[in-house]
Design an enzyme around this catalytic site. Structure first.
Site, PDB file in Angstrom:
ATOM      1  N   HIS A   1      -7.589   8.881 -20.834  1.00  0.00           N
ATOM      2  CA  HIS A   1      -7.056   9.974 -20.002  1.00  0.00           C
ATOM      3  C   HIS A   1      -6.464  11.104 -20.845  1.00  0.00           C
ATOM      4  O   HIS A   1      -5.797  10.834 -21.843  1.00  0.00           O
ATOM      5  CB  HIS A   1      -5.953   9.455 -19.074  1.00  0.00           C
ATOM      6  CG  HIS A   1      -6.487   8.595 -17.975  1.00  0.00           C
ATOM      7  ND1 HIS A   1      -6.968   9.113 -16.803  1.00  0.00           N
ATOM      8  CD2 HIS A   1      -6.645   7.260 -17.900  1.00  0.00           C
ATOM      9  CE1 HIS A   1      -7.386   8.109 -16.039  1.00  0.00           C
ATOM     10  NE2 HIS A   1      -7.209   6.980 -16.678  1.00  0.00           N
ATOM     11  N   PRO A   2      -6.662  12.356 -20.372  1.00  0.00           N
ATOM     12  CA  PRO A   2      -5.959  13.459 -21.045  1.00  0.00           C
ATOM     13  C   PRO A   2      -4.483  13.366 -20.666  1.00  0.00           C
ATOM     14  O   PRO A   2      -4.146  12.770 -19.643  1.00  0.00           O
ATOM     15  CB  PRO A   2      -6.582  14.704 -20.413  1.00  0.00           C
ATOM     16  CG  PRO A   2      -6.955  14.268 -19.034  1.00  0.00           C
ATOM     17  CD  PRO A   2      -7.398  12.820 -19.188  1.00  0.00           C
TER      18      PRO A   2
ATOM     19  N   GLU B   1      -8.658  16.015  -9.963  1.00  0.00           N
ATOM     20  CA  GLU B   1      -7.488  15.247  -9.525  1.00  0.00           C
ATOM     21  C   GLU B   1      -6.184  15.998  -9.800  1.00  0.00           C
ATOM     22  O   GLU B   1      -5.192  15.825  -9.108  1.00  0.00           O
ATOM     23  CB  GLU B   1      -7.467  13.882 -10.242  1.00  0.00           C
ATOM     24  CG  GLU B   1      -8.505  12.906  -9.695  1.00  0.00           C
ATOM     25  CD  GLU B   1      -9.006  11.874 -10.728  1.00  0.00           C
ATOM     26  OE1 GLU B   1      -9.956  11.147 -10.410  1.00  0.00           O
ATOM     27  OE2 GLU B   1      -8.454  11.822 -11.832  1.00  0.00           O
TER      28      GLU B   1
ATOM     29  N   PHE C   1       1.449   9.135 -20.174  1.00  0.00           N
ATOM     30  CA  PHE C   1       1.974   8.939 -18.823  1.00  0.00           C
ATOM     31  C   PHE C   1       0.822   8.997 -17.832  1.00  0.00           C
ATOM     32  O   PHE C   1       0.088   9.975 -17.774  1.00  0.00           O
ATOM     33  CB  PHE C   1       2.997  10.048 -18.502  1.00  0.00           C
ATOM     34  CG  PHE C   1       3.512  10.005 -17.085  1.00  0.00           C
ATOM     35  CD1 PHE C   1       4.337   8.974 -16.667  1.00  0.00           C
ATOM     36  CD2 PHE C   1       3.179  11.004 -16.178  1.00  0.00           C
ATOM     37  CE1 PHE C   1       4.819   8.933 -15.365  1.00  0.00           C
ATOM     38  CE2 PHE C   1       3.655  10.974 -14.872  1.00  0.00           C
ATOM     39  CZ  PHE C   1       4.470   9.943 -14.466  1.00  0.00           C
TER      40      PHE C   1
ATOM     41  N   ILE D   1      -0.541   8.768 -13.895  1.00  0.00           N
ATOM     42  CA  ILE D   1      -0.166   8.837 -12.493  1.00  0.00           C
ATOM     43  C   ILE D   1      -1.396   9.294 -11.724  1.00  0.00           C
ATOM     44  O   ILE D   1      -2.193  10.089 -12.238  1.00  0.00           O
ATOM     45  CB  ILE D   1       1.021   9.816 -12.293  1.00  0.00           C
ATOM     46  CG1 ILE D   1       1.543   9.746 -10.860  1.00  0.00           C
ATOM     47  CG2 ILE D   1       0.663  11.245 -12.688  1.00  0.00           C
ATOM     48  CD1 ILE D   1       2.912  10.409 -10.678  1.00  0.00           C
TER      49      ILE D   1
ATOM     50  N   ALA E   1      -2.746  11.645  -9.781  1.00  0.00           N
ATOM     51  CA  ALA E   1      -2.199  12.992  -9.571  1.00  0.00           C
ATOM     52  C   ALA E   1      -2.711  13.671  -8.310  1.00  0.00           C
ATOM     53  O   ALA E   1      -2.159  14.680  -7.883  1.00  0.00           O
ATOM     54  CB  ALA E   1      -2.509  13.863 -10.790  1.00  0.00           C
TER      55      ALA E   1
END
Lengths: 180, 180
Positions: free
Chosen positions: A57-58, A90, A121, A123, A125
């Protein structure tokens, strides 16, 4: 509906996850695919697989460019490109609601988070504003590393579920076009 | 009592743990050292540190040779040598009660465990027979990977506590000799 490892790798960047879930394909429904994906993710793959998926993930607020890679011939690059494009989608609410100062604050908190926990982190989004994401990050930051590791895995699963749904609808469109 | 990173690395093979705990040294008592070590281990270091510490252990039933390395000049080799020697001591009951068939079975289950979870089976082996260890391994094997990850970290902490106690008593002996 049938999916290969590359399709599934765009949904969740763990090669072991993609391999295990591809073995269970074809799926009779999205519902079945999600149930199997949850079982693989929470019961079958190990913690290294979780870390590998997180690293795909970025950092939130920093979508990678999704252009130019569509011409790539390698399958993992193609999965990566699809994943990057989805990630941008997203985060569209977050990006639409961001100011340069909120992006700056998010970037600083992301760095603190990564320093403490050893991964970005994570989530789900979709539909969340930058302020909501930042407030979640601050709320989760004091957690013990093992607690946060499990929360991140739950968030990854939510992202995977949304992406499996996209995969289903994309393939359905393609096959209905083929039928015409 | 004062300990350096190298002493602490022999208690727990995570460099981040050893670094953080060494910063808190000297310790007024073993009790204080253990309380600080628990705080660092469960609250301060990340999951990569846990994996690094796990990987410093030999597979149970397979103590590494602890000879020849005492002449080594590198500090991490010295920590490794102390750790290997302690590991042998901790497994002495297991080794005394082992038969070749129970060791064979333990070795097979260890391999299955590592294949599923991605790290070696960790247990505070002190005073436990090979049969007890094997039965624990079989009981823990069906666990979800995240659950087993946390149990392994608890076992690592028990091992660390025993080793901190050894470190205290060794240093106490050395300093009482120096006083004579």
């Amino acid at each position: 509906m049938e999916f290969g490892e590359e399709d599934l790798l765009a949904c969740c960047g763990s090669t072991r996850f993609a391999h295990e879930l591809a073995k269970a394909s074809p799926f009779s429904s999205l519902h079945e695919a999600i149930a199997l994906a949850r079982d693989v993710w929470f019961n079958k793959v190990d913690v290294h697989a979780w870390l590998q998926a997180f690293s795909a993930h970025p950092q939130i607020g920093h979508s990678p460019p999704s252009s130019s890679s569509s011409s790539s011939s390698s399958s993992s690059s193609s999965a990566h490109s699809t994943s990057a494009q989805w990630s941008k989608g997203e985060q569209s609410t977050a990006l639409a609601t961001a100011t340069s100062s909120s992006l700056q604050e998010l970037s600083e908190w992301n760095a603190r988070y990564k320093e403490k926990f050893g991964f970005v982190f994570l989530i789900c989004a979709s539909g969340r504003s930058t302020d909501e994401i930042l407030s979640e990050l601050k709320k989760r930051y004091p957690n013990r590393p093992i607690v946060e590791f499990e929360i991140a895995a739950e968030e990854q699963m939510k992202i995977t579920e949304l992406r499996l749904a996209k995969l289903f609808s994309t393939k359905a469109k393609v096959s209905s076009k083929d039928d015409q």
